[in-house]
Design an enzyme around this catalytic site. Structure first.
Site, PDB file in Angstrom:
ATOM      1  N   THR A 194       0.850  -1.194   0.000  1.00  0.00           N
ATOM      2  CA  THR A 194       0.000   0.000   0.000  1.00  0.00           C
ATOM      3  C   THR A 194       0.879   1.235   0.000  1.00  0.00           C
ATOM      4  OG1 THR A 194      -0.030  -0.001   2.387  1.00  0.00           O
ATOM      5  CG2 THR A 194      -1.857  -1.091   1.294  1.00  0.00           C
ATOM      6  N   GLU A 339      -6.043  -3.121  -1.243  1.00  0.00           N
ATOM      7  CA  GLU A 339      -6.514  -4.254  -0.438  1.00  0.00           C
ATOM      8  C   GLU A 339      -7.676  -4.985  -1.100  1.00  0.00           C
ATOM      9  OE1 GLU A 339      -5.711  -1.288   0.574  1.00  0.00           O
ATOM     10  OE2 GLU A 339      -4.752  -1.277   2.533  1.00  0.00           O
ATOM     11  N   LYS A 447     -13.612  18.105  10.791  1.00  0.00           N
ATOM     12  CA  LYS A 447     -14.530  18.016  11.939  1.00  0.00           C
ATOM     13  C   LYS A 447     -14.799  19.423  12.446  1.00  0.00           C
ATOM     14  CE  LYS A 447     -13.511  13.304  12.686  1.00  0.00           C
ATOM     15  NZ  LYS A 447     -12.186  12.937  12.225  1.00  0.00           N
ATOM     16  N   TRP A 452     -19.296  16.567  10.657  1.00  0.00           N
ATOM     17  CA  TRP A 452     -18.301  16.254   9.637  1.00  0.00           C
ATOM     18  C   TRP A 452     -18.563  17.037   8.353  1.00  0.00           C
ATOM     19  CZ3 TRP A 452     -17.504  10.202   9.434  1.00  0.00           C
ATOM     20  CH2 TRP A 452     -16.987   9.773  10.674  1.00  0.00           C
TER      21      TRP A 452
HETATM   22  P1  AMP Z   1      -4.873   2.731  -3.170  1.00  0.00           P
HETATM   23  O1  AMP Z   1      -4.841   1.554  -2.307  1.00  0.00           O
HETATM   24  O2  AMP Z   1      -3.576   3.466  -3.240  1.00  0.00           O
HETATM   25  O3  AMP Z   1      -5.393   2.408  -4.513  1.00  0.00           O
HETATM   26  O4  AMP Z   1      -5.879   3.783  -2.523  1.00  0.00           O
HETATM   27  C1  AMP Z   1      -7.196   3.422  -2.220  1.00  0.00           C
HETATM   28  C2  AMP Z   1      -7.959   4.634  -1.771  1.00  0.00           C
HETATM   29  O5  AMP Z   1      -8.074   5.582  -2.838  1.00  0.00           O
HETATM   30  C3  AMP Z   1      -9.378   4.366  -1.376  1.00  0.00           C
HETATM   31  O6  AMP Z   1      -9.488   3.836  -0.071  1.00  0.00           O
HETATM   32  C4  AMP Z   1     -10.022   5.733  -1.513  1.00  0.00           C
HETATM   33  O7  AMP Z   1      -9.752   6.556  -0.399  1.00  0.00           O
HETATM   34  C5  AMP Z   1      -9.296   6.299  -2.710  1.00  0.00           C
HETATM   35  N1  AMP Z   1     -10.115   6.122  -3.907  1.00  0.00           N
HETATM   36  C6  AMP Z   1     -10.009   5.181  -4.855  1.00  0.00           C
HETATM   37  N2  AMP Z   1     -10.927   5.368  -5.829  1.00  0.00           N
HETATM   38  C7  AMP Z   1     -11.649   6.452  -5.481  1.00  0.00           C
HETATM   39  C8  AMP Z   1     -12.752   7.163  -6.053  1.00  0.00           C
HETATM   40  N3  AMP Z   1     -13.287   6.807  -7.217  1.00  0.00           N
HETATM   41  N4  AMP Z   1     -13.245   8.220  -5.373  1.00  0.00           N
HETATM   42  C9  AMP Z   1     -12.715   8.616  -4.192  1.00  0.00           C
HETATM   43  N5  AMP Z   1     -11.666   7.995  -3.625  1.00  0.00           N
HETATM   44  C10 AMP Z   1     -11.138   6.929  -4.243  1.00  0.00           C
END
Ligand code: AMP
Length: 550
Positions: A194, A339, A447, A452
């Site tokens: 990650t 994940e 916040k 929120w």
């Molecule tokens: P990653 O594991 O680096 O791909 O990041 C995942 C995170 O990216 C998610 O938990 C979201 O917070 C954000 N994310 C992915 N797709 C979107 C989307 N379409 N809109 C808003 N946030 C997103």
């Protein structure tokens, strides 16, 4: 791994494990002459077919065997999207080893940490990363050798990198006679860390089964909708959650594949789109910003590009509208995470929406969408109580499914599940008919006075102003309300807009108390290794900021 009851009467169908090698075998047998086109780091365009790719993957699988790589061993790559990287996807996982893709945009120290944590046995890299590899190679404690992905004549005469080998030598020296081994589909296939904005990165270890099921689900019409009629250009890197699974799902359907290599600027992508007749692409919003700016400034159109999946961070509605109305390109807004392999939801319409006015259709499409079959989701409050699907109540988003992580590699972070569900760290609403909308990352939520404020809404509104190129919203300290929203704006080249005008732009578009207290203009937003805006960096930058309302 969970155990399930066995019926006294079991089904009588063939028990054939779902293996990644099956995807390239299928592509070779049924779409053998479909093309794979790559813009190489060498600068030229390389083309060959699925049949060639399969043949070279078998040679590489033989090479890995000779190098002593065994089932379950991790083999790392540090590479752009290209045909050699694809060969490794199949050679490594197909032979039972674990494909560990590393993000080259990380700091050398972080790369060494990840390689050591994964206990990588070999590391393959694109030749442009030689200086990077030289910077961390000595700190890798388990890597027995490094392979530069190039021809012999591109190899450096000497290098600090220990046991440096040449990719094309390995291909040339090894036979293409190789039978893909058959093994348990739950075996580990690939590993991806990650992005880790806080703490050390943690590894998501995918299995052959999870990967193949994710591929089946992701090509469905209401997901990515990829078919043999498409020409697919994955802009999303193969080092970021396996390019959203496209290196698996595109061979599964036999579509022509086009790899952009390191050239991700608007001009290079546009040229490749046109030359190769690309119909479908996928990437994060920041990349599309570059493409749209280039196309807009040069008054261009797309001849074949018809559909794109945008995810990784929220797609600003203004971007979706530009694609759709100005260029006739449909945008599928998708959400997922490392994940989750990564696909969780995709936003498409249903037959019941056919007669809705355009604006209402657009409002549905702007959400992150519907769960793809296989993924289940729910929203809960901080005590874990499930919240209603009314499109208004927001809560912590939890997911489960056969391609959702159960635990991190080597148990990092301990037991991460909550009653069998994975907490995503995102905050969302779900409409009565199952459309999910992310309001924020839980750590980005503002916040204000015990309530929120979701920053994505505010950013989307700001991005809709004609003078705004990019917007980020953060909470900054306020003596009365704890936090209030500060808008950080990058203006479009040659555009002008005042703070007051931007704040006024929110009138009537949002609850009054959500309106940002102030606006600052910056030249650029900090972008992380996966192309996302780094909110924590912006918060750090404006940590002492005094709001005029304070
Ligand atoms: P990653 O594991 O680096 O791909 O990041 C995942 C995170 O990216 C998610 O938990 C979201 O917070 C954000 N994310 C992915 N797709 C979107 C989307 N379409 N809109 C808003 N946030 C997103």
């Amino acid at each position: 791994m969970a155990q399930y009851a066995k019926s006294p009467l079991m089904g009588q169908m063939m028990s054939q494990p779902l293996l990644i090698s099956g995807l390239i075998q299928h592509a070779d047998r049924y779409f053998g002459d479909s093309e794979i086109v790559s813009r190489r780091v060498e600068g030229d365009i390389h083309r060959y077919t699925y049949r060639d790719c399969h043949m070279r993957a078998r040679r590489m699988a033989n090479a890995l065997g000779k190098m002593g790589v065994k089932m379950g061993d991790r083999v790392a790559t540090l590479a752009w999207n290209g045909y050699r990287h694809l060969e490794l996807y199949y050679a490594i996982s197909g032979s039972g080893a674990v494909m560990h893709t590393i993000n080259p945009r990380l700091h050398p120290e972080q790369i060494a940490y990840i390689a050591n944590h994964a206990e990588d046995q070999y590391l393959f890299f694109d030749m442009t990363f030689l200086p990077l590899v030289e910077a961390f190679a000595a700190h890798c404690t388990t890597v027995k050798g490094f392979v530069m992905m190039c021809d012999r004549d591109r190899m450096p005469p000497q290098s600090k990198v220990p046991n440096l080998m040449c990719y094309e030598d390995l291909i040339a020296e090894n036979s293409d006679k190789y039978d893909w081994p058959v093994f348990d589909e739950n075996s580990a296939s690939s590993l991806c860390y990650t992005s880790g904005t806080t703490g050390n990165p943690k590894g998501a270890l995918y299995s052959h089964r999870s990967t193949v099921l994710h591929s089946f689900a992701s090509v469905m019409p209401d997901a990515l909708n990829v078919s043999a009629q498409d020409v697919v250009l994955p802009v999303v890197p193969m080092f970021h959650v396996n390019a959203w699974g496209l290196p698996y799902s595109v061979p599964m359907v036999g579509a022509k594949m086009v790899f952009p290599g390191p050239a991700l600027d608007g001009k290079s992508i546009y040229e490749l789109f046109e030359q190769e007749k690309v119909t479908f692409s996928a990437g994060v919003p920041t990349v599309w910003l570059g493409l749209l700016t280039y196309v807009g400034q040069n008054n261009l159109k797309f001849s074949t590009f018809r559909r794109t999946v945008i995810g990784g961070s929220a797609c600003p509605p203004a971007m979706m509208k530009t694609f759709r109305h100005q260029y006739g390109v449909d945008v599928v807004h998708a959400w997922g995470m490392t994940e989750m392999s990564p696909l969780g939801t995709a936003g498409t319409l249903q037959s019941k929406h056919a007669d809705l006015p355009e604006e209402q259709k657009q409002a549905i499409l702007e959400k992150q969408g519907h769960a793809i079959y296989g993924v289940d989701m729910k929203i809960v409050d901080d005590s874990g109580k499930e919240l209603p699907w009314d499109g208004k109540t927001y809560g912590n988003l939890l997911v489960k499914g056969p391609w959702v992580i159960e635990r991190y590699f080597k148990g990092e972070g301990g037991n991460v599940l909550q009653d069998g569900w994975f907490p995503t760290g995102d905050v969302a609403t779900i409409s009565p008919d199952g459309y999910m909308q992310i309001t924020d990352r839980s750590k980005d939520v503002i916040k204000s006075g015990g309530e929120w404020i979701g920053t994505i809404d505010l950013e989307n509104i700001a991005a809709g102003h004609p003078a705004v190129q990019q917007a980020a919203c953060i909470g900054v300290f306020h003596p009365k309300w704890d936090e209030r929203p500060l808008l950080v704006i990058v203006k479009k080249p040659d555009a002008e807009v005042s703070k007051e005008e931007l704040i006024k732009f929110f009138d009537g578009k949002i609850a009054k108390w959500w309106t940002p207290d102030d606006v600052v203009f910056v030249d650029a937003l900090p972008i992380g290794a996966t192309g996302k805006v780094l909110k924590n960096r912006i918060r750090e930058q404006f940590k002492e900021y005094k709001l005029p309302t304070a």
